[in-house]
Write a protein that holds these residues in place. Structure first.
Motif, short mmCIF file in Angstrom:
data_model
loop_
_atom_site.label_atom_id
_atom_site.label_comp_id
_atom_site.label_asym_id
_atom_site.label_seq_id
_atom_site.Cartn_x
_atom_site.Cartn_y
_atom_site.Cartn_z
N ALA A 1 -24.60 -67.29 23.50
CA ALA A 1 -23.39 -67.92 22.08
C ALA A 1 -23.93 -66.76 20.76
N VAL A 2 -23.14 -66.36 20.78
CA VAL A 2 -23.35 -65.92 19.06
C VAL A 2 -23.15 -66.84 17.66
N VAL A 3 -24.57 -66.43 16.67
CA VAL A 3 -25.45 -67.48 15.94
C VAL A 3 -24.39 -67.14 14.72
N VAL A 4 -23.91 -67.44 14.16
CA VAL A 4 -23.83 -67.85 12.78
C VAL A 4 -23.80 -68.23 11.25
N ARG A 5 -23.67 -67.49 10.29
CA ARG A 5 -23.87 -68.44 9.04
C ARG A 5 -22.66 -68.35 8.13
N HIS A 6 -22.29 -69.35 7.68
CA HIS A 6 -21.40 -68.90 6.85
C HIS A 6 -21.88 -68.66 4.91
N ASN A 7 -21.49 -67.11 4.61
CA ASN A 7 -21.29 -67.50 3.29
C ASN A 7 -20.80 -66.81 2.67
N ARG A 8 -21.29 -68.02 1.30
CA ARG A 8 -20.54 -68.58 0.45
C ARG A 8 -19.50 -66.87 -0.60
N GLN A 9 -20.79 -66.15 -0.92
CA GLN A 9 -20.29 -64.91 -2.13
C GLN A 9 -18.96 -64.55 -0.90
N ARG A 10 -19.54 -63.60 0.02
CA ARG A 10 -18.24 -63.12 0.81
C ARG A 10 -17.25 -63.84 1.26
N THR A 11 -17.53 -65.83 1.58
CA THR A 11 -16.64 -66.96 2.06
C THR A 11 -16.50 -66.12 3.08
N ARG A 12 -17.36 -65.78 3.92
CA ARG A 12 -16.97 -65.03 5.92
C ARG A 12 -18.42 -66.07 6.23
N TYR A 13 -17.50 -65.99 7.85
CA TYR A 13 -19.08 -66.32 8.39
C TYR A 13 -19.57 -64.65 9.00
N GLU A 14 -21.27 -65.02 9.29
CA GLU A 14 -21.93 -63.54 9.64
C GLU A 14 -22.39 -63.79 10.34
N ARG A 15 -22.52 -62.71 11.22
CA ARG A 15 -23.76 -62.70 12.54
C ARG A 15 -24.71 -63.40 12.34
N GLN A 16 -26.18 -63.42 12.80
CA GLN A 16 -27.16 -63.89 12.53
C GLN A 16 -28.05 -63.10 13.98
N GLY A 17 -27.31 -63.18 14.96
CA GLY A 17 -27.38 -63.34 15.83
C GLY A 17 -27.64 -63.40 17.61
#
Length: 227
Positions: free
Chosen positions: A66-82
């Motif tokens: 599974a892909v792990v993501v976290r929301h970046n509030r400044q960029r207003t998008r989900y970014e992959r963490q691993g």
């Protein structure tokens, strides 16, 4: 086929099924958070991003991931963490990457040995050429000039195309540079603030006298150069 997506929540969340929390990671099903155990992903291990080869190998070896993501509030998008991958798959991927690293290290060692051997041969050849052009130059000095000017990564004359081709002008320039720095007050003049071109003019005669002496009387007439 879309991969499974696991979210690292920014706010404290509890599993909608077992009520455990706060959750470090969760999966959203019908907009409700579930912990990884309840989502049948609890046996997977986390692989942080950053090593592309390890990530690719672990993903390919893992039957479930599974892909792990976290929301970046400044960029207003989900970014992959691993990734979350099977532990055995991660172990296999790490072993493969380690084997690759060891193979690359051995190849680098072999390449370095070959380069060093080539450098030794070239330095000896350059020393011989210096002595051909300047037969009265002391042997140890000729060897020092050859080693200095052909040092790998130095950018000196011996590393240029002309130097590697044993061009007479390039070889003479290397010897002249050695005489300038070691047998004249050139460096002292520079330290006193004398402009480079003026310092060279002042030591030119002394340099040519040394080169003429090293060429020998039979070559002196045709061997004079200009600074």
């Amino acid at each position: 086929m879309e991969p499974l997506v696991v979210v690292e929540p920014l706010k404290q969340r509890r599993c909608a099924d077992c009520r455990r929390g706060p959750l470090e990671r969760m999966i959203l099903e019908f907009n409700s958070p579930s912990c990884l155990d309840c989502a049948d992903l609890g046996h997977l291990v986390f692989l942080p991003r950053g090593n592309a080869a390890l990530t690719r190998r672990a993903r390919e070896a893992s039957g479930l991931w599974a892909v792990v993501v976290r929301h970046n509030r400044q960029r207003t998008r989900y970014e992959r963490q691993g990734l979350l991958v099977e532990e055995v798959a991660l172990a296999r991927a790490e072993a493969a990457c380690l084997a690759d690293a060891e193979a690359r290290a051995r190849r680098r060692e072999r390449d370095a040995s070959r380069r060093a051997a080539r450098d030794v041969r070239f330095t000896a050849t350059l020393t011989a050429e210096i002595l051909r052009l300047f037969p009265y130059c002391p042997l140890d000095r000729a060897a020092d000039v050859a080693a200095h000017t052909s040092e790998r990564g130095s950018g000196r004359v011996g590393r240029t195309a002309a130097g590697r081709a044993l061009d007479e002008g390039a070889v003479t320039a290397a010897v002249r540079a050695s005489v300038r720095h070691l047998d004249t007050p050139y460096d002292t003049l520079l330290m006193r603030g004398i402009p480079r071109h003026e310092a060279r003019r002042r030591v030119a005669e002394a340099i040519e006298a040394t080169l003429a002496r090293w060429r020998g009387p039979e070559r002196e007439a045709g061997g004079m150069g200009t600074e």
